[in-house]
Each structure stands twice: as C-alpha cells, then as structure tokens.
Design a protein around this motif. Structure first.
Motif, PDB file in Angstrom:
ATOM      1  N   PHE A   2      69.452  17.488 -11.533  1.00  0.00           N
ATOM      2  CA  PHE A   2      68.957  16.627 -12.609  1.00  0.00           C
ATOM      3  C   PHE A   2      68.076  17.522 -13.472  1.00  0.00           C
ATOM      4  O   PHE A   2      66.943  17.796 -13.104  1.00  0.00           O
ATOM      5  CB  PHE A   2      68.134  15.461 -12.064  1.00  0.00           C
TER       6      PHE A   2
ATOM      7  N   LEU B 188      65.885  20.116 -11.701  1.00  0.00           N
ATOM      8  CA  LEU B 188      65.673  19.721 -10.312  1.00  0.00           C
ATOM      9  C   LEU B 188      66.988  19.779  -9.544  1.00  0.00           C
ATOM     10  O   LEU B 188      67.941  19.062  -9.852  1.00  0.00           O
ATOM     11  CB  LEU B 188      65.103  18.299 -10.270  1.00  0.00           C
TER      12      LEU B 188
ATOM     13  N   VAL C  96      68.944  18.826  -6.608  1.00  0.00           N
ATOM     14  CA  VAL C  96      68.858  17.819  -5.550  1.00  0.00           C
ATOM     15  C   VAL C  96      69.838  18.133  -4.423  1.00  0.00           C
ATOM     16  O   VAL C  96      69.519  18.032  -3.250  1.00  0.00           O
ATOM     17  CB  VAL C  96      69.111  16.409  -6.131  1.00  0.00           C
TER      18      VAL C  96
ATOM     19  N   PRO D 228      65.044  11.868   5.385  1.00  0.00           N
ATOM     20  CA  PRO D 228      63.801  11.337   4.828  1.00  0.00           C
ATOM     21  C   PRO D 228      63.982  10.905   3.374  1.00  0.00           C
ATOM     22  O   PRO D 228      64.948  11.283   2.714  1.00  0.00           O
ATOM     23  CB  PRO D 228      62.830  12.505   4.943  1.00  0.00           C
ATOM     24  N   SER D 229      63.031  10.129   2.895  1.00  0.00           N
ATOM     25  CA  SER D 229      63.098   9.633   1.531  1.00  0.00           C
ATOM     26  C   SER D 229      63.165  10.790   0.533  1.00  0.00           C
ATOM     27  O   SER D 229      62.461  11.783   0.672  1.00  0.00           O
ATOM     28  CB  SER D 229      61.862   8.781   1.261  1.00  0.00           C
ATOM     29  N   GLY D 230      64.065  10.686  -0.440  1.00  0.00           N
ATOM     30  CA  GLY D 230      64.162  11.700  -1.480  1.00  0.00           C
ATOM     31  C   GLY D 230      65.024  12.879  -1.103  1.00  0.00           C
ATOM     32  O   GLY D 230      65.095  13.858  -1.832  1.00  0.00           O
ATOM     33  N   CYS D 231      65.738  12.810   0.043  1.00  0.00           N
ATOM     34  CA  CYS D 231      66.523  13.964   0.464  1.00  0.00           C
ATOM     35  C   CYS D 231      67.894  13.993  -0.207  1.00  0.00           C
ATOM     36  O   CYS D 231      68.648  14.933  -0.042  1.00  0.00           O
ATOM     37  CB  CYS D 231      66.687  13.979   1.979  1.00  0.00           C
ATOM     38  N   GLY D 232      68.236  12.944  -0.962  1.00  0.00           N
ATOM     39  CA  GLY D 232      69.493  12.979  -1.705  1.00  0.00           C
ATOM     40  C   GLY D 232      70.597  12.091  -1.169  1.00  0.00           C
ATOM     41  O   GLY D 232      71.747  12.231  -1.566  1.00  0.00           O
ATOM     42  N   LYS D 233      70.260  11.161  -0.279  1.00  0.00           N
ATOM     43  CA  LYS D 233      71.293  10.286   0.293  1.00  0.00           C
ATOM     44  C   LYS D 233      71.965   9.447  -0.787  1.00  0.00           C
ATOM     45  O   LYS D 233      73.184   9.409  -0.897  1.00  0.00           O
ATOM     46  CB  LYS D 233      70.666   9.345   1.347  1.00  0.00           C
ATOM     47  N   SER D 234      71.130   8.767  -1.578  1.00  0.00           N
ATOM     48  CA  SER D 234      71.703   7.913  -2.624  1.00  0.00           C
ATOM     49  C   SER D 234      72.487   8.750  -3.617  1.00  0.00           C
ATOM     50  O   SER D 234      73.537   8.329  -4.110  1.00  0.00           O
ATOM     51  CB  SER D 234      70.604   7.165  -3.373  1.00  0.00           C
ATOM     52  N   THR D 235      71.984   9.944  -3.903  1.00  0.00           N
ATOM     53  CA  THR D 235      72.663  10.807  -4.859  1.00  0.00           C
ATOM     54  C   THR D 235      74.072  11.134  -4.372  1.00  0.00           C
ATOM     55  O   THR D 235      75.028  11.082  -5.147  1.00  0.00           O
ATOM     56  CB  THR D 235      71.846  12.096  -5.090  1.00  0.00           C
TER      57      THR D 235
ATOM     58  N   GLU E 290      77.295   9.296 -10.772  1.00  0.00           N
ATOM     59  CA  GLU E 290      76.681  10.541 -11.239  1.00  0.00           C
ATOM     60  C   GLU E 290      77.796  11.587 -11.315  1.00  0.00           C
ATOM     61  O   GLU E 290      78.714  11.571 -10.501  1.00  0.00           O
ATOM     62  CB  GLU E 290      75.611  11.051 -10.262  1.00  0.00           C
TER      63      GLU E 290
ATOM     64  N   GLU F  35      71.654   1.454   1.717  1.00  0.00           N
ATOM     65  CA  GLU F  35      70.633   0.659   2.401  1.00  0.00           C
ATOM     66  C   GLU F  35      70.835  -0.837   2.199  1.00  0.00           C
ATOM     67  O   GLU F  35      69.951  -1.530   1.701  1.00  0.00           O
ATOM     68  CB  GLU F  35      69.233   1.059   1.907  1.00  0.00           C
TER      69      GLU F  35
ATOM     70  N   HIS G 261      67.745   4.070   6.360  1.00  0.00           N
ATOM     71  CA  HIS G 261      66.510   4.642   6.876  1.00  0.00           C
ATOM     72  C   HIS G 261      66.334   4.289   8.340  1.00  0.00           C
ATOM     73  O   HIS G 261      65.489   4.823   9.026  1.00  0.00           O
ATOM     74  CB  HIS G 261      65.324   3.996   6.137  1.00  0.00           C
TER      75      HIS G 261
HETATM   76  N1  LIG Z   1      68.429  10.082 -12.389  1.00  0.00           N
HETATM   77  C1  LIG Z   1      67.602  10.992 -11.819  1.00  0.00           C
HETATM   78  N2  LIG Z   1      66.920  11.865 -12.582  1.00  0.00           N
HETATM   79  C2  LIG Z   1      66.100  12.786 -12.031  1.00  0.00           C
HETATM   80  N3  LIG Z   1      65.885  12.917 -10.725  1.00  0.00           N
HETATM   81  C3  LIG Z   1      66.528  12.072  -9.895  1.00  0.00           C
HETATM   82  C4  LIG Z   1      67.410  11.055 -10.402  1.00  0.00           C
HETATM   83  N4  LIG Z   1      67.904  10.369  -9.351  1.00  0.00           N
HETATM   84  C5  LIG Z   1      67.347  10.914  -8.248  1.00  0.00           C
HETATM   85  N5  LIG Z   1      66.520  11.927  -8.558  1.00  0.00           N
HETATM   86  C6  LIG Z   1      65.780  12.790  -7.615  1.00  0.00           C
HETATM   87  O1  LIG Z   1      66.683  13.273  -6.672  1.00  0.00           O
HETATM   88  C7  LIG Z   1      66.105  13.314  -5.382  1.00  0.00           C
HETATM   89  C8  LIG Z   1      66.988  12.574  -4.413  1.00  0.00           C
HETATM   90  O2  LIG Z   1      67.030  11.212  -4.775  1.00  0.00           O
HETATM   91  P1  LIG Z   1      67.841  10.146  -3.938  1.00  0.00           P
HETATM   92  O3  LIG Z   1      67.680   8.848  -4.623  1.00  0.00           O
HETATM   93  O4  LIG Z   1      69.210  10.630  -3.711  1.00  0.00           O
HETATM   94  O5  LIG Z   1      67.043  10.136  -2.579  1.00  0.00           O
HETATM   95  P2  LIG Z   1      67.282   9.229  -1.296  1.00  0.00           P
HETATM   96  O6  LIG Z   1      67.572  10.144  -0.183  1.00  0.00           O
HETATM   97  O7  LIG Z   1      68.258   8.170  -1.594  1.00  0.00           O
HETATM   98  O8  LIG Z   1      65.833   8.618  -1.095  1.00  0.00           O
HETATM   99  P3  LIG Z   1      65.440   7.161  -0.584  1.00  0.00           P
HETATM  100  O9  LIG Z   1      65.616   7.203   0.891  1.00  0.00           O
HETATM  101  O10 LIG Z   1      64.014   7.054  -0.954  1.00  0.00           O
HETATM  102  O11 LIG Z   1      66.316   6.174  -1.270  1.00  0.00           O
HETATM  103  C9  LIG Z   1      64.719  12.729  -5.526  1.00  0.00           C
HETATM  104  O12 LIG Z   1      63.813  13.796  -5.586  1.00  0.00           O
HETATM  105  C10 LIG Z   1      64.762  12.007  -6.827  1.00  0.00           C
HETATM  106  O13 LIG Z   1      63.500  12.038  -7.445  1.00  0.00           O
END
Ligand SMILES: Nc1ncnc2c1ncn2[C@@H]1O[C@H](COP(=O)(O)OP(=O)(O)OP(=O)(O)O)[C@@H](O)[C@H]1O
Ligand SMILES: [Mg+2]
Lengths: 289, 335
Positions: free
Chosen positions: B13, B16, B18, B37-44, B53, B159, B192
C-alpha cells in the motif's frame, strides 16, 4: 424531573419558540397584509395590528393580482424549470460524487478541489460570460434548430444542473456508507452503474431529500438576475420575474403580498412532501441512527 | 473443486509492504484457516484472492485459471464479511438472490435457488424480513446464504463469527463445519479465535507480518511448532517458554512445555514457587504459579484442585513433551 433540568428544558423551549417566531412572523405579516387594502396595510404596519386580521379584510388583492400578471403561467414555468433542474442535478451530481468516492482515477483529487473552489465564486461574476456563451450556442428543439439559447426553458435549466454544494453533499454522505456493501455487491457481480443504482441510491434517501430541498430553494428563490438577462418573452418567465409586474405604474403593496403568498404555496407543498420522504427513508433503511 | 494457488504474491500500500512475498497452496475442498496477530495481513490475503485488492506482484490461480487480473465477480468466489454487509434496503430473499438477479437469471429460477439455500440455512420463515429485523446469528446466516447462492468454488470468510456471542459462535462453528462437509467447496477462513482455528481447520496457515510461519494440520502445529512464534501463537493457554539453566540442560535457548504437560509434584524439583492465581474451568483447573528464576508458569490440571493462592507448589514435566528452540526455530535433533 429535578428543578435544574426543568429549567433547562424551559429555556430550550423558549429559545426554540423565539427562533420559530423570527421565521414565522414575516410569513404571518405577508399573509395578513395580503388581505388588507393598501391604506390600512401601511397604517397598521407600525403596530402589532400588522400581524392581526383586523379591519377591512377581503380577498380583493388576490383577484387583482391575477388580473395584473399571468400568475399560473409563472408558477408553471418556475415549477417546471426547478423540477427538471432538480432531477438532472440529483442524477448527475450523485454520479459525480460516486466517482469521487468509490472509483479511483487520475486527477481525481485535483478535479474535486476545483469543484469545491467554485463554491466561493458568486453567480454574479460568471453571469455575463455565461450570457455570451449561451447567446451563441445552437439548440435543436421541437421547433427545429435555433442558433441561440436565449428565450427558452433550457437556458434557465442547464447552467444550474451541476453545482458544487450538491456534489459535496453526496460525497460526504457516500463516504459514510459502509464500504463492505460496495465490495459485497462487486463480488455479487454488479457493474459500477448497478452498484450506483441498486445499492447506493436506494440507501441515499435522506441525502437525496436534503439536496432536493436545497436545490429547490436555490432555484425557485433566485430566478431573478439570470432570467432578466436571458428571457425577454413572457411565456418563459419564472415567478420571481413576475414580481416586477407589481412595481410598475402604481405599486400596490397588498397585491404584492398576495402574489408572494401564492408563490409560496409550491414551496410549502414541496417541503412537506420531501420531509415525509426524508423521514420514511431513514426509517426504512436504518443505515443511520 | 476450487484449488487456490498463490505464487510469489506481493502487496504494497504505497510504501507500506504488507505482503513481501507469499506462496501458498490451498487444496481443493479444504477448510483453510489463516491466523496471526492483528495487522499481519490476513484480511489483505483474503481480499487479494477475492480481487478486492490488486496484487502488486505474483499470480493468483483458481482451478488452473490465472485470476490475478480478473474482476471479483469473475473469479467464482464468494465472501462473507465480518460486518455481514447485507443490503439494508433489501429483504432476506432479495439479499440472497441479488447475485442471480444481476446475472439476469429468471425470476422462477431465482426463487427456486433462494428457497433451496434458505432451507439449508433454516431461513425459510425470515425471507420477507429486512436485515435490521434479524438477530446477529440470523444476519450471519443470510450472509452465508448470499455466498452459497451462486455456487462459488471458493468461500472466503473474514472473521465471520467475531460479532456473535460465545454460545452462538459455538453453534455457528458447528453449522459452518457441517456446511463445509455438505457442499464440499474450498473455504478460506480468517480468525483470531484459537478454538475456531483448531476445531474447524483441515489446514492452518500461521502468518507473521505478511510472512507464512508454518502451514499444517491443527495437530501438526500444536504438537510440532516450527518456530517459537507458532508455539506461542497456537494453543490456549499459551505454551510455557523457559530460558536459562533449565533450557541449557536440554541444549537449547528456549524450552517450551504446554500447560497440560506440567504436573504438580510432591517433591521439590527444578520448578518451585507459589501459586499466584487459580482458574477453575470445571473440567480442568488452570494454575498460574510464580516460579523462582522464571516467569509465570501455567499448568493445566484435570478436575478440581485442593490448593489455594499463596501455597507452595512444585512442578515437573516429562522430557518427551518438551519443545526446544534456538534462534526462534525448532530443534529436532536428539539430546
Ligand atoms: N487500504 C489500505 N491502505 C493502507 N494500508 C492498509 C490498507 N489495508 C490494510 N492496510 C495495512 O496492511 C496491514 C495488514 O492489514 P490487514 O487488514 O490485512 O490485517 P489483518 O491481519 O486482517 O488484521 P486484523 O486481524 O486486525 O483484521 C496493516 O498494517 C494495515 O494497516
Ligand atoms: Mg482483518
């Protein structure tokens, strides 16, 4: 209820009543005055009697107002012009807002900034250049090709369809809609236009109503400078131009009040209709509040 | 039906990064759970598979078709969002059938399919309601229903149960597992929740800052964590990690022992201290003890425990249950 809360509520109501009076008194004055002959109207206006239906009350002013100007034609023109402008404006401005919020394209930010910047440009500054433009624009209509837009309905409609405020209102509202909904509908196979028509617009009732009311007021009340410039024929004139008829020869204040009372009616009807739609749409989608 | 292959997928991004470089095979028909953990990129990762995306690099292949640059709707996937993302202005039936309506399927066929799906998810009585007239669990079912309708090859869940209360979550967990057995589509599931990951998955993928730490069956990950990260992440309560003298005895930097492998001993041994806190779960009891020279050590004891906070405690464990780590990685050599 504890005393201080009661007092707070009383104060709040007093304030609201006071504000309501400020808005209502001119209207009461207008309606009451329209029923009085000029002499009494002027003598009453220095006292509270101005707000009371006392003395010589009659509908005479209304009858002579209708004699003096083709009021129904003017109202028809205004409602037509305003109505068409609103429909196109809501459609085009919401589409523009949609592309600013949900799509991404090059130059998006710059163009949005330019649109917002037009907020601060008053219409008076662009009136003359705009006149020069529309004066030379060709138009194909029912009566064939014309080489100018002067003396028509569309010259009073098209320049006012797109405006920064309406686009801005939609942009703000769209930004608050849950993004998941758009993504879900993309996965369901909706094209961008289907997302707009089948998901976004059905959820935008409150903002559509708000934008429509604002646009109505902007259009209906302000049809003065521009129509004077571009409409010479009586048959295309809006209500605000009709007011001029009453200042010619001998000014009759009672007739003016009667005329104003009549042309206020469409505003009230429009407002009440939309208010209902507004509340209904909030209640049915439940997306806010 | 529905094998997903990620080949060197990258996602940035802006600046950044990811997902630096991720390759993964999601076997067809599997229930694959992504944890981390939160923010590790699962949703991505889920959104990359869905096409919400665009990947910055690499390829995404679903059933031998390169979908990297395809529209979400062309990928034969369906997604269930954490927020459910039901269309508030449509009835349950319209929500479930929306995809078919867009695909210009005939009214009769839509109705048929919607009632089939409603039957699977026990939504028949709710078809004419709007989403806001439904409970959380019912909304969840509608969201799943909407996903099932178009017969996708791959289901993506982000989730999906996290907004439900504990008992409903337990129930939905069972229903989802049964659904998976019934429709046999590939499911990719982000959570989670330890319990969800352990109970539902055929395959768990543990992620850490966009990098895969380990892929395996739940029991693989539980019994043979490849790294300290996985050891700490999988299992609840967490594995006890000990350093120092005791680790040196086992020729490693860090020594891990799961709480259920800690036993209370009558005689003094390597781990001695006092009880700080006791949690009675009914079937088991968790004992948190302050052990001299180490952090808090957790032990899981079957049944009730006749001890109280402040009592002296001695813990021991069998050497066949230890996990040895050096430099963050598992040591498999003999000692
Ligand atoms: N549209 C975006 N623009 C910029 N950064 C993004 C965007 N979407 C996600 N991120 C960043 O990418 C990283 C991974 O995000 P992601 O949502 O995949 O995490 P996650 O593992 O699903 O976390 P959670 O468990 O909290 O849902 C995070 O640091 C987030 O800030
Ligand atoms: Mg997430």
């Amino acid at each position: 209820m504890p005393a201080h809360k009661l007092l707070g509520m009383a104060l709040r109501y007093l304030l609201l009543i006071w504000i309501a009076m400020i808005f209502i008194f001119p209207i009461v004055f207008m309606v009451i005055s329209s029923l009085k002959p000029d002499l009494q109207l002027l003598s009453d206006s220095s006292s509270l009697r101005a707000f009371l239906p006392v003395g010589d009350i009659s509908p005479t002013n209304y009858l002579s107002a209708f004699d003096r100007a083709p009021i129904l034609l003017f109202i028809f023109n205004s409602v037509l012009i305003t109505g068409i402008t609103i429909v196109f404006s809501l459609f085009l401005c919401s589409l523009a807002a949609f592309s600013f919020v949900f799509l991404s394209w090059r130059g998006q930010g710059v163009i949005f900034a330019i649109i917002l910047a037009t907020f601060i440009v008053p219409f008076e500054t662009i009136a003359v250049p705009l006149l020069l433009i529309v004066n030379n624009l060709p138009w194909i209509g029912l009566e064939g090709i014309k080489n100018s837009w002067i003396n028509s309905y569309h010259v009073q409609i098209i320049p006012f369809i797109a405006d920064a405020l309406t686009i801005f209102l939609f942009v703000q509202y769209f930004r608050d809609l849950p993004k998941d909904l758009i993504e879900a509908s993309r996965i369901d196979g909706a094209t961008w236009f289907q997302v707009y028509r089948r998901v976004i617009m059905p959820l935008s009732g409150p903002i559509i109503a708000t934008a429509a009311i604002l646009k109505f007021l902007m259009m209906y009340n302000n049809q003065l400078l521009w129509p004077i410039m571009v409409v010479q024929e009586e048959s295309y004139r809006p209500v605000m131009l009709g007011l001029q008829y009453f200042f010619q020869l001998n000014t009759q204040w009672g007739e003016i009040m009667a005329y104003l009372t009549i042309i206020t009616i469409p505003v009230l009807i429009f407002y009440l209709l939309l208010q209902k739609a507004f509340i209904a749409s909030i209640a049915s989608t439940g997306i806010k509040g | 039906m529905g094998q997903v292959i990620l080949k060197s997928v990258q996602k940035k991004f802006g600046d950044l990064e990811v997902i630096p470089n991720l390759s993964l095979i999601i076997p067809k028909g599997s229930f694959t759970v992504l944890v981390g953990p939160s923010g590790c990129g699962k949703s991505t990762i889920l959104r990359l598979i869905a096409g919400l995306e665009d990947a910055t690099g690499g390829e995404i292949i679903i059933d031998d078709i390169d979908v990297t640059h395809l529209e979400p709707s062309k990928r034969k996937i369906a997604m269930v969002f954490q927020s459910y993302a039901l269309y508030p202005h449509m009835t349950v039936a319209e929500n479930i059938g929306f995809g078919l309506t867009l695909a210009k399927v005939s009214k009769k066929d839509i109705q048929k399919r919607v009632s089939e799906v409603a039957k699977i998810l026990q939504l028949e009585k709710l078809l004419q309601r709007k989403p806001k007239q439904l409970s959380g669990g019912q909304r969840q079912r509608v969201a799943i229903g909407r996903a099932i309708t178009r017969n996708p090859k791959v289901f993506l869940f982000d989730e999906p149960l996290s907004n439900l209360d504990a008992s409903l979550r337990g129930q939905m967990r069972v229903e989802l597992t049964e659904l998976h057995a019934q429709i046999k589509a590939t499911m990719v599931y982000v959570t989670h929740d330890q319990v969800e990951a352990m109970t539902m998955a055929d395959q768990i993928v543990v992620l850490n800052q966009g990098v895969i730490e380990q892929v395996g069956t739940p029991m693989d990950l539980y019994d043979f964590p490849d790294s300290l990260f996985v050891a700490r992440f999988i299992g609840s309560p967490k594995m006890n990690i000990m350093e120092g003298e005791i680790a040196e005895k086992y020729f490693c930097q860090k020594l891990g022992v799961r709480p259920e492998h800690m036993e209370i001993s009558k005689e003094e041994g390597l781990l001695n201290g006092s009880i700080r806190h006791i949690e009675k779960l009914g079937a088991d009891t968790l004992v948190y003890s302050e052990i001299k020279g180490y952090d808090t050590i957790t032990a899981r004891v079957v049944g009730n425990l006749e001890m109280k906070i402040g009592d002296t405690i001695h813990l021991r464990f069998d050497k066949k249950h230890v996990h040895r780590f050096s430099n963050g990685n598992r040591l498999n050599t003999q000692f």
